[in-house]
Design a protein around this motif. Sequence first.
Motif, PDB file in Angstrom:
ATOM      1  N   MET A  84      68.769  20.244   8.825  1.00 43.76           N
ATOM      2  CA  MET A  84      69.932  20.890   9.449  1.00 43.76           C
ATOM      3  C   MET A  84      70.948  21.453   8.440  1.00 43.76           C
ATOM      4  N   PRO A  85      71.323  20.735   7.384  1.00 46.95           N
ATOM      5  CA  PRO A  85      72.267  21.337   6.427  1.00 46.95           C
ATOM      6  C   PRO A  85      71.712  22.616   5.799  1.00 46.95           C
ATOM      7  N   VAL A  88      55.054  25.693  19.556  1.00 46.64           N
ATOM      8  CA  VAL A  88      54.955  27.141  19.325  1.00 46.64           C
ATOM      9  C   VAL A  88      55.970  27.590  18.279  1.00 46.64           C
ATOM     10  N   VAL A  89      57.213  27.156  18.412  1.00 43.39           N
ATOM     11  CA  VAL A  89      58.243  27.516  17.424  1.00 43.39           C
ATOM     12  C   VAL A  89      57.842  27.001  16.048  1.00 43.39           C
ATOM     13  N   MET A  90      57.340  25.779  16.001  1.00 42.55           N
ATOM     14  CA  MET A  90      56.917  25.192  14.733  1.00 42.55           C
ATOM     15  C   MET A  90      55.770  25.985  14.108  1.00 42.55           C
ATOM     16  N   LEU A  91      54.760  26.297  14.900  1.00 42.81           N
ATOM     17  CA  LEU A  91      53.601  27.011  14.368  1.00 42.81           C
ATOM     18  C   LEU A  91      53.952  28.429  13.907  1.00 42.81           C
ATOM     19  N   LEU A  92      54.823  29.096  14.642  1.00 44.38           N
ATOM     20  CA  LEU A  92      55.205  30.453  14.258  1.00 44.38           C
ATOM     21  C   LEU A  92      56.022  30.497  12.973  1.00 44.38           C
ATOM     22  N   ARG A 137      68.211  30.919  11.106  1.00 43.66           N
ATOM     23  CA  ARG A 137      69.176  29.840  11.328  1.00 43.66           C
ATOM     24  C   ARG A 137      68.975  29.101  12.644  1.00 43.66           C
ATOM     25  N   TRP A 138      68.355  29.727  13.627  1.00 44.00           N
ATOM     26  CA  TRP A 138      68.217  29.124  14.948  1.00 44.00           C
ATOM     27  C   TRP A 138      67.030  28.171  15.075  1.00 44.00           C
ATOM     28  N   VAL A 139      66.085  28.224  14.153  1.00 40.99           N
ATOM     29  CA  VAL A 139      64.820  27.490  14.328  1.00 40.99           C
ATOM     30  C   VAL A 139      65.039  25.975  14.335  1.00 40.99           C
ATOM     31  N   THR A 184      67.083  24.637  17.243  1.00 39.96           N
ATOM     32  CA  THR A 184      66.290  24.740  18.463  1.00 39.96           C
ATOM     33  C   THR A 184      65.283  23.605  18.553  1.00 39.96           C
ATOM     34  N   LEU A 185      64.601  23.315  17.455  1.00 39.62           N
ATOM     35  CA  LEU A 185      63.653  22.199  17.445  1.00 39.62           C
ATOM     36  C   LEU A 185      64.355  20.878  17.757  1.00 39.62           C
ATOM     37  N   ALA A 186      65.505  20.664  17.140  1.00 37.34           N
ATOM     38  CA  ALA A 186      66.259  19.424  17.390  1.00 37.34           C
ATOM     39  C   ALA A 186      66.737  19.360  18.835  1.00 37.34           C
ATOM     40  N   GLY A 187      67.253  20.450  19.360  1.00 31.93           N
ATOM     41  CA  GLY A 187      67.739  20.476  20.738  1.00 31.93           C
ATOM     42  C   GLY A 187      66.630  20.246  21.750  1.00 31.93           C
TER      43      GLY A 187
END
Length: 120
Positions: A27-28, A83-87, A96-98, A101-104
């Motif tokens: 995150m940082p 999907v987000v992880m693989l992409l 910055r959003w990845v 988004t994964l944490a959320g």
Amino acid sequence: MELLKNIILAVHIIGVASLLGGALVQMPGARRGESRIIPAIRHGAWTMLATGVLLVGLQYPLGNEVNNVKITAKLAVLLAIIVVMLLNRRRETLARWVIPTLAGLTVANVVMATAWTAYR
């Protein structure tokens, strides 16, 4: 059989911790555009998927009812995470959003698992 279910549940929780912990560690760097998909994120997501499928599959021989709507919603969120992880897994730096988004999505999955009660 109940012991096996509890062991798989423990491994499932470890997968959640790995995924969320990996995202929080990055995150940082996400704020500075220096984050990346680390092994903890990848392994946590795959562990959650494998153990989640096993947990649902074990409910039937144990004679427990399964809330299919809840399981489908949790699976959809986990598939979005994967999907987000693989992409983004091979990128040196992420948008910055990845990571947020994964944490959320991981937190949303935990909230669904714990707060969603079956209404029949």
